[in-house]
Every structure is written in structure tokens, then in C-alpha cells.
Design an enzyme around this catalytic site. Structure first.
Site, PDB file in Angstrom:
ATOM      1  N   VAL A 284      19.171   7.084  -2.495  1.00 51.70           N
ATOM      2  CA  VAL A 284      19.312   5.625  -3.328  1.00 51.70           C
ATOM      3  C   VAL A 284      18.255   4.786  -2.468  1.00 51.70           C
ATOM      4  O   VAL A 284      17.553   4.118  -3.205  1.00 51.70           O
ATOM      5  CB  VAL A 284      20.466   5.025  -3.350  1.00 51.70           C
ATOM      6  CG1 VAL A 284      20.667   3.691  -3.976  1.00 51.70           C
ATOM      7  CG2 VAL A 284      21.816   6.051  -4.096  1.00 51.70           C
ATOM      8  N   ALA A 285      18.291   4.917  -1.246  1.00 50.81           N
ATOM      9  CA  ALA A 285      17.347   4.051  -0.497  1.00 50.81           C
ATOM     10  C   ALA A 285      15.753   4.209  -0.887  1.00 50.81           C
ATOM     11  O   ALA A 285      14.974   3.322  -0.956  1.00 50.81           O
ATOM     12  CB  ALA A 285      17.461   4.006   0.963  1.00 50.81           C
ATOM     13  N   ILE A 287      14.477   5.430  -3.415  1.00 53.34           N
ATOM     14  CA  ILE A 287      14.081   5.459  -4.877  1.00 53.34           C
ATOM     15  C   ILE A 287      13.847   4.042  -5.194  1.00 53.34           C
ATOM     16  O   ILE A 287      15.161   3.159  -5.199  1.00 53.34           O
ATOM     17  CB  ILE A 287      15.052   6.184  -5.650  1.00 53.34           C
ATOM     18  CG1 ILE A 287      14.731   7.475  -5.543  1.00 53.34           C
ATOM     19  CG2 ILE A 287      14.371   5.815  -7.402  1.00 53.34           C
ATOM     20  CD1 ILE A 287      15.670   8.579  -6.263  1.00 53.34           C
ATOM     21  N   GLU A 289      14.421   1.677  -7.254  1.00 50.04           N
ATOM     22  CA  GLU A 289      14.930   1.538  -8.788  1.00 50.04           C
ATOM     23  C   GLU A 289      14.615   0.167  -9.126  1.00 50.04           C
ATOM     24  O   GLU A 289      14.550  -0.180 -10.319  1.00 50.04           O
ATOM     25  CB  GLU A 289      16.286   1.838  -8.920  1.00 50.04           C
ATOM     26  CG  GLU A 289      16.793   2.689  -7.884  1.00 50.04           C
ATOM     27  CD  GLU A 289      18.030   2.411  -7.187  1.00 50.04           C
ATOM     28  OE1 GLU A 289      18.049   1.678  -6.069  1.00 50.04           O
ATOM     29  OE2 GLU A 289      19.081   2.849  -7.557  1.00 50.04           O
ATOM     30  N   ASP A 331     -15.160 -18.137 -30.890  1.00 48.99           N
ATOM     31  CA  ASP A 331     -15.754 -18.577 -32.076  1.00 48.99           C
ATOM     32  C   ASP A 331     -16.136 -20.115 -31.510  1.00 48.99           C
ATOM     33  O   ASP A 331     -15.683 -20.665 -30.587  1.00 48.99           O
ATOM     34  CB  ASP A 331     -14.676 -19.021 -33.123  1.00 48.99           C
ATOM     35  CG  ASP A 331     -14.087 -17.837 -33.840  1.00 48.99           C
ATOM     36  OD1 ASP A 331     -14.881 -16.918 -33.806  1.00 48.99           O
ATOM     37  OD2 ASP A 331     -13.058 -17.884 -34.369  1.00 48.99           O
ATOM     38  N   ASP A 600      -9.695 -16.376 -36.499  1.00 44.47           N
ATOM     39  CA  ASP A 600      -8.798 -17.145 -37.096  1.00 44.47           C
ATOM     40  C   ASP A 600      -8.575 -16.623 -38.454  1.00 44.47           C
ATOM     41  O   ASP A 600      -7.582 -16.549 -39.168  1.00 44.47           O
ATOM     42  CB  ASP A 600      -9.080 -18.400 -37.194  1.00 44.47           C
ATOM     43  CG  ASP A 600     -10.559 -18.732 -37.720  1.00 44.47           C
ATOM     44  OD1 ASP A 600     -11.300 -17.771 -38.171  1.00 44.47           O
ATOM     45  OD2 ASP A 600     -10.999 -19.900 -37.641  1.00 44.47           O
ATOM     46  N   ASP A 604     -11.122 -11.412 -39.532  1.00 46.60           N
ATOM     47  CA  ASP A 604     -11.254 -11.291 -38.013  1.00 46.60           C
ATOM     48  C   ASP A 604     -10.051 -10.179 -37.367  1.00 46.60           C
ATOM     49  O   ASP A 604     -10.396  -9.616 -36.194  1.00 46.60           O
ATOM     50  CB  ASP A 604     -10.895 -12.443 -37.197  1.00 46.60           C
ATOM     51  CG  ASP A 604     -12.065 -13.484 -37.462  1.00 46.60           C
ATOM     52  OD1 ASP A 604     -13.180 -13.102 -37.743  1.00 46.60           O
ATOM     53  OD2 ASP A 604     -11.819 -14.725 -37.621  1.00 46.60           O
ATOM     54  N   ASN A 694      19.416  -2.181  -0.168  1.00 45.11           N
ATOM     55  CA  ASN A 694      18.423  -1.725  -1.104  1.00 45.11           C
ATOM     56  C   ASN A 694      18.840  -2.203  -2.629  1.00 45.11           C
ATOM     57  O   ASN A 694      18.003  -2.560  -3.166  1.00 45.11           O
ATOM     58  CB  ASN A 694      18.680  -0.170  -1.195  1.00 45.11           C
ATOM     59  CG  ASN A 694      17.484   0.465  -1.812  1.00 45.11           C
ATOM     60  OD1 ASN A 694      16.183   0.289  -1.412  1.00 45.11           O
ATOM     61  ND2 ASN A 694      17.658   1.017  -2.920  1.00 45.11           N
ATOM     62  N   ASP A 698      17.310  -6.561  -1.549  1.00 45.58           N
ATOM     63  CA  ASP A 698      15.992  -6.387  -1.645  1.00 45.58           C
ATOM     64  C   ASP A 698      15.326  -6.849  -2.777  1.00 45.58           C
ATOM     65  O   ASP A 698      14.217  -7.391  -2.921  1.00 45.58           O
ATOM     66  CB  ASP A 698      15.513  -4.790  -1.768  1.00 45.58           C
ATOM     67  CG  ASP A 698      15.281  -4.331  -0.400  1.00 45.58           C
ATOM     68  OD1 ASP A 698      15.310  -4.937   0.608  1.00 45.58           O
ATOM     69  OD2 ASP A 698      14.668  -3.005  -0.213  1.00 45.58           O
TER      70      ASP A 698
HETATM   71 MG    MG Z   1     -15.253 -21.336 -39.917  1.00 40.23          MG
END
Ligand code: MG
Ligand code: ADP
Length: 740
Positions: A284-285, A287, A289, A331, A600, A604, A694, A698
């Protein structure tokens, strides 16, 4: 009888709506009757469900297993030492609570954003046109549709001018479908042929129209097929994917180490239960997670921080990509300039004329007749200038009633209207001068457009454009009988020129300078004249020595390879159409650039999608553009993109810090325990302590690191290469060193 079989007035009558739209009371009653206009309610994950979801994590399951095993051994050996299982349970629950709270915050941040970017439409209520969230539209509402709008619900058209719809989301038809409000159709007409109807989920490709809503929510055609559409989970960002891979690698390594320890322990005849607990806690430590969760939360909260800078992130991966941007294509109109235009010059083609003069009044009258209203800043400027001379659109439109229109588009760069004038018709055209001039002829012209006059005209256009003015030409034509639409803009008689001033935004100069020091190249893209574009680009510092200006016509003459080369040194693109934007994005990307692109309009959308960071305009942008974008700029301003890039870089740096911290403490724990074990010292960290460190202690500092304010010097550095690993620059080395 179905809606498409009736005439528009019949539909209005049946729905009980007048031309002024619903009033507030009617709207309220109908909303209650028909419900909110949205597809299937999404089930929200409540706190409780989120809490229990924490326990589906593989590591947590192992821990619960470990707790069960130690509980059983305590029970069987009869020593009555229940401390271990209880503590493990406590730790697991604490971890789950922390996880639940944090996920809740992340979800809230995302939900708030979704609200900010919810679709809006224009609805007639109480005789006035108001913006309304699409969700609040109800049956009987009269909706106004113009280019780039998304249709909020199904409706019967009341009127339409050149209206073409993109119905691909509904019917799969990729070509725009022409609409006609006057048609009446037979009852069995299929969806794709209902020309007098518009449907939820489709959008306006060009033209404009009004429609009365006939069905909302799940009753719409889209609602009917919504049930068939599977809901997709949001995709993971590249960073999350990369981290998941790193995590898995560490996990496998840890499992190996555990197996070794377990075996060694057994040989040394350490009690099996104790060994088991050490091995599990070590696994567990090892990994990390906390890692994916921390990254998700930092990203989600980062999105909120960027929103405070007036940029709404619509897709999480954009936060990461932002920090890597190397080119910002913007633009001109409205993004680099204020989009507050004023008519500062009128010209008869040879010289400046005053607005009070007969020529001036004719130019303004034509301009007003060929305008649709205040929503387009160019046209608003013309309307204001005309109003100052007592020329009001309402009166002019009564004198010369409009009978037809070809709407303005960025591709054509002109628009046409047809008016009744006595017994004949008057066709008025306004648009980009070189295009309008092409359509003027000597025939029927008061001033014959000979070579000399044309040259004089060109001279005048260059003169006005060179001052940074947007120049429009107006022309007209009198006919007794109206020709076919395709022949309207022919044989025109030149009337005059209008010069419009659109001042640059004051904050942009600083933003441009900031951009350059951050190793990002600003690029201007505009439909305006090359000289107008150049004048503005030079004022803002966008074009520097040695940088090029390319026009749309020049782009058309280049193949992709030539464009890739040219794009590397080009700072301004003028007289381009939205279709060119796509080619520009692709050319820059082929040159290895990470491209942010603004847009816009409907057209586009493809370029916004193709760009690494598509930025749509929050104020002037169409719904279609917003849907295609990764980010929406609420104030339409160039500086906002730069500010968002700054935040993006800060967030990336913070994630690096958090990862750095988490991994070093994980590796530190493993080495400590492993070394102690190998030296046959008593374990410096009990299995339970290891778990606590852990899982609980942590992740909080890691989160704190992830949420630090952006460091001040991020914009003094080069952009982060996109495919650079998170551990670049000796981070792995530093992690291991720190760990020991
Ligand atoms: Mg325009
Ligand atoms: P930009 O990219 O700067 O927004 P547009 O595509 O809107 O440029 O406009 C390109 C050109 O089309 C302008 O330079 C002008 O000559 C012409 N134009 C712009 N708006 C209108 C309008 N409403 N009616 C007629 N012509 C227009």
C-alpha cells in the site's frame, strides 16, 4: 395534424402565441406544464454513494482483507489483540472521508463551470428579445436564430432568410439543409425533408430566421433518439494516463519487493500474520494511489482558477495543453481590437466627403438599408453615423421595404438586400471594396468606372486602409424586374466607401510583450484588408522585423509544404476566410507548434477543433463555436488567453511538485522498511504507521503543493514541450535522492 402540415399563422394560433411572444406568466405556466427543456436527468452522485465508491479501490479492498485476516487471527489465537484490525479500519475510513470531500470539491468546481458554459438562445418574451438559457425555453416561445446558433428545441419556422441548417447531429446529413418557412408539407414527410421545421441539437449554418417552439426536452426529435445514445465517461487527460502508467509500474515493483520480504520473513520464522501485515502495508505504501486523485483535483481546481481570469475551460486536458502553447493565433476584430467601431470617413471614391453632403447621405442610406441591426458592430457603426444625419432605419425601411436578402458571410465578404423603390426594385450591396468593385460595371453607372477611376479608387482604398480603418464599399442597382438571386450582385453602380475605426484594446500591447518573453508567438488572423491588418499589427507589436504578412489569395496559391515553411515566419494573415484558418492551424502543427486559436463563427468550428487549444469568444461567439472550443473567453480578449496560459503553466508546475512529493515519500517509506528489514533491525515504521502516513498524511500536503499560487517567473520561461515526461529535468533523480 402535425406542425409541418400547417401554415405558420395556424401554428401560432394553435399554440396560443402572439407575434410578441409569451409573457412571463404564460411562460411560467408552460414551463410547469412541459417541464425543463433538457434531455434525460443525469443522476448526480450523492455524498453517500461517493463515500462507498471509495471502497471499490483495489488497494482499499486489500486493506479490508488484511483487517479481516488480522481480526480472525486475533480471534483464533485468543490473545484478544484487536487493535490492529480496528486501526486499519479507522485508517481506511478516514482515507475514504478525505477522498469523498475532495472529490466533492472537484465535482462542484466542474459543475459550476458547466453552468457557466450552458447554451443560451434569444427568445421573444413580452415583445422583447432577451437571452435565455436553453433549458428555460418552453413550448410557444418564439426563438430568433442566426448563423452559428444552436436550436434549443423543436420549432416551426415563422420566417427565414437564406436559412440553412446543419442537421448532421440528428440525421447524419453532412450538407447544410435549406429551410423555407412558407412551405406546407404532407404528414408523412420524413425529418430530413421538413423544410419548415427546425430541430433541437442542430445549428444554423448560414442565414437567419425565427421559429415558434413546438416541443421541448425529451419530446423533441433529439429527445426521442437520446435514449439510444450511450453516455460516455469523460476521457482521461494525457497527464492522468501517463500517471496511471507510472503508478502501475511502481505497484508491480512493490509487489515484487513484498514477495521477497514475505519469503525472507518466513525463512527467519517471523510469525506469518505479522509478515502478512508488513507486506500488505508495504504494498500500500509503495503504490501512490493518492496520485491520480491529486492530479484530478488539482486540474479541476485549476480550472476554477483559470475561470477567475475570465477563461472557462470546457475540457480538462486543455489545462495541461495551455502551458505548452507556442503560438497564439488570434482574430483581430474584437479580440485584439475593442469591436467598438465608428465611421470616421466617408468617401465618394476619389475624395473624402462630409456626412451632411448629398453623397454622404446616399452612402449612409445605402449602408442602413443593407444592414440588419446593432448586433453586428460594423453595422451598428453605420446605423449610428446615419442616425446622426437623421437617417433612421425604421423610416428608411418603410420608404424602401425590404424584399430579399443574401446575408453577409466571412467567405463572400459582402451582403445584398433588395428593396421596393417606386415601381421598380433597388438592389443594395455592401462589403469588402475589392469584391464589390469587381461586381460594378460601367453599364448603368452614373460615373463610368473606367481604368482611371478604378485606379483612383484603389488608391483611396489603400489610403484609408493604411490608417488601420476597416473599409466597406456600397453599391446599388435599379431594376424594373428582379433577376434570379445569383444575378443580384452584378452590373452594380458604385456609390461610395465607408472607413470604420476600431481602436486596439489597450491591454493587448502588454499581453503581446508578455507572450514573446514567454516564448510564445502571437499571430493575427483577419478577414480585413492587408493594409488595415498591418497597421493594427504594427501598433500592437504583433509584427516584428522580418515577420511576414500573407493574404488569403497567397495562401490559396501555396501547397501544404510551402505553407508549412511560410507559416513559420508569418505574423499576420489578412483577407482570409474561416476555411483558411484550418490550413493555418495544420501548417503550424506540422511545423511542430502547439497552437491556440480563437474563433467565433460557425465556420471557425473545424479550426477550433483542430487547434490544440480552441478558444471561442464568450460574448460575440456563436454557440457552435463555443461547443467546438476547449476554452471560452468571457471577455473576448487576447490578454485572457495569455493569462490562462500563465495559469496553465503554474498548474503544470504544481502537479509536478505534488507528484514529486508523493513519489519521494512513497519511495522513502519502502527504502526505510526494506533496509531495516534487511539489517534485521526492528521495523522503524509499524505497518499501521506506514498506512497512516501514506493514506492520510501524505495526500494533504501533496494537495497543498498542488494548489500553491502560480510562481511569478513562469512567463519568463520557454513553453514546456508537450511530450516531455512529467519527470523530465532530473526529477526522477531528485525524487530518489529526496527519498533517501
Ligand atoms: Mg468579423
Ligand atoms: P474579421 O476576421 O476581422 O472579423 P470579417 O470576416 O468579419 O473580418 O470581415 C471581412 C470583411 O468583410 C471586412 O473587411 C469588410 O470589408 C467586410 N464586412 C464585414 N462585416 C460586414 C457586414 N456586416 N456587411 C458587409 N461587409 C462586411
Amino acid at each position: 395534424m402535425q406542425w409541418h402540415q400547417m401554415t405558420a399563422p395556424d401554428v401560432l394560433q394553435r399554440l396560443g402565441v402572439s407575434a410578441t411572444g409569451l409573457d412571463d406568466r404564460q411562460a411560467e405556466a408552460r414551463r410547469r406544464q412541459y417541464g425543463a427543456n433538457k434531455l434525460r436527468e443525469e443522476a448526480k452522485r450523492g455524498t453517500i454513494r461517493r463515500f462507498f465508491a471509495q471502497f471499490s479501490d483495489f488497494m482499499v479492498l486489500i486493506l479490508l482483507g488484511a483487517a479481516a485476516v488480522s481480526f480472525l487471527t486475533a480471534l483464533l489465537t485468543g490473545e484478544g489483540d484487536f487493535a490492529d484490525p480496528v486501526i486499519i479500519l479507522l485508517i481506511v475510513v478516514t482515507d475514504a472521508i478525505i477522498g469523498t470531500v475532495q472529490e466533492g470539491r472537484a465535482e462542484q468546481a466542474i459543475a459550476a463551470l458547466q453552468k457557466l458554459s450552458a447554451p443560451v438562445c434569444r427568445v421573444r418574451r413580452n415583445g422583447q428579445t432577451i437571452p435565455l438559457p436553453a433549458e428555460e425555453v418552453t413550448v410557444g416561445d418564439i426563438v430568433e436564430l442566426s448563423e452559428g446558433d444552436c436550436v434549443p428545441a423543436d420549432g416551426r419556422l415563422l420566417g427565414a432568410a437564406g436559412l440553412q441548417m446543419d442537421e448532421a447531429p440528428l440525421t447524419g446529413e453532412s450538407f447544410p439543409v435549406e429551410k423555407d418557412s412558407r412551405r406546407r408539407l404532407s404528414g408523412d414527410a420524413p425529418l430530413s425533408e421538413r423544410q419548415n421545421m427546425v430541430f433541437a441539437g442542430t445549428s444554423v449554418a448560414s442565414g437567419h430566421g425565427t421559429a415558434v417552439i413546438t416541443a421541448v426536452g425529451m419530446e423533441t426529435e433529439m429527445g426521442r433518439i437520446a435514449a439510444l445514445l450511450a453516455q460516455e465517461a469523460p476521457p482521461q487527460t494525457p497527464l492522468q494516463l501517463r500517471l496511471a502508467k507510472t503508478g502501475k509500474m511502481l505497484g508491480i515493483a512493490a509487489m515484487g519487493i513484498c514477495a521477497v520480504i514475505f519469503l525472507l520473513g518466513c525463512l527467519q520464522q517471523v510469525p506469518v500474520t505479522e509478515m502478512f501485515l508488513i507486506a500488505v502495508s508495504l504494498a500500500v505504501a509503495a503504490i501512490p494511489e493518492g496520485l491520480p486523485a491529486v492530479v484530478t483535483i488539482v486540474l479541476a481546481l485549476g480550472v476554477r482558477r483559470i475561470a477567475a481570469q475570465k477563461a472557462i475551460v470546457r475540457r480538462l486536458p486543455a489545462v495541461e495543453t495551455l502551458g505548452c502553447a507556442t503560438v497564439i493565433c488570434s482574430d483581430k476584430t474584437g479580440t485584439l481590437t475593442q469591436n467598438k467601431m465608428t465611421v470616421t470617413r466617408l468617401s465618394d471614391g476619389r475624395q473624402t466627403v462630409v456626412p451632411e453632403s448629398a453623397e454622404g447621405r446616399t452612402i449612409l442610406t445605402c449602408g442602413v438599408l443593407c444592414s440588419n441591426g446593432e448586433s453586428d458592430p460594423t453595422e451598428a457603426a453605420i446605423l449610428h453615423a446615419a442616425a446622426a444625419q437623421g437617417l433612421y432605419p425604421q423610416e428608411l425601411k418603410e420608404m424602401y421595404p425590404r424584399e430579399g436578402e443574401i446575408p453577409f458571410s466571412g467567405e463572400k465578404k459582402y451582403m445584398v438586400t433588395v428593396h421596393r423603390d417606386g415601381n421598380g426594385r433597388c438592389i443594395v450591396v455592401k462589403g469588402a471594396p475589392e469584391i464589390v468593385l469587381e461586381r460594378c460595371s460601367a453599364r448603368g453607372n452614373s460615373v463610368p468606372l473606367d481604368a482611371f477611376t478604378r485606379q483612383q479608387l484603389q488608391q483611396e482604398i489603400r489610403h484609408l486602409s493604411g490608417q488601420g480603418l476597416r473599409v466597406l464599399a456600397v453599391a446599388r442597382r435599379m431594376v424594373m424586374t428582379l433577376p434570379a438571386e445569383t444575378h443580384w450582385a452584378e452590373d452594380l453602380c458604385f456609390v461610395g466607401l465607408l472607413g470604420l475605426m476600431d481602436p486596439p484594446r489597450p491591454e493587448v500591447r502588454t499581453a503581446v510583450r508578455q507572450c514573446r518573453s514567454a516564448g510564445i508567438r502571437p499571430v493575427m488572423i483577419t478577414g480585413d484588408h492587408a493594409l488595415t491588418a498591418a497597421a493594427i499589427a504594427d501598433t500592437l507589436g504583433i509584427r516584428q522585423d522580418g515577420e511576414q504578412l500573407l493574404t488569403g489569395a497567397e495562401l490559396d496559391r501555396m501547397d501544404d509544404a510551402a505553407l508549412t515553411r511560410a507559416a513559420a515566419g508569418c505574423a499576420v494573415y489578412a483577407r482570409v476566410t474561416p476555411a483558411h484558418k484550418m490550413r493555418i492551424v495544420q501548417a503550424l502543427q506540422r511545423g511542430g507548434q502547439v497552437v491556440a486559436m480563437t474563433g467565433d463563427g460557425v465556420n471557425d468550428a473545424p479550426a477550433l477543433r483542430a487547434a490544440d487549444i480552441g478558444c471561442a469568444m464568450g460574448q460575440s461567439g456563436t454557440e457552435v463555436a463555443k461547443n467546438a472550443a476547449d476554452m471560452v473567453l468571457t471577455d473576448d480578449c487576447f490578454s485572457t488567453i495569455v493569462a490562462a496560459v500563465e495559469q496553465g503553466r503554474g498548474i503544470y508546475a504544481n502537479i509536478r511538485k505534488a507528484v514529486h512529493f508523493l513519489l519521494s515519500s512513497n519511495i522513502g517509506e519502502i527504502t526505510t522498511v526494506l533496509t531495516a528489514f534487511l539489517l534485521r533491525l526492528p521495523s522503524p515504521l509499524l505497518a499501521i504507521q506506514l498506512l497512516w502516513v501514506n493514506l492520510v498524511t501524505d495526500s494533504l500536503p501533496a494537495l497543498a503543493l498542488g494548489m500553491e499560487p502560480t510562481e511569478r517567473d513562469v512567463m519568463a520561461q520557454r513553453p514546456v514541450p508537450r511530450d516531455q515526461s512529467l519527470f523530465a529535468g532530473g526529477l526522477w533523480y531528485r525524487i530518489c535522492w529526496r527519498a533517501c
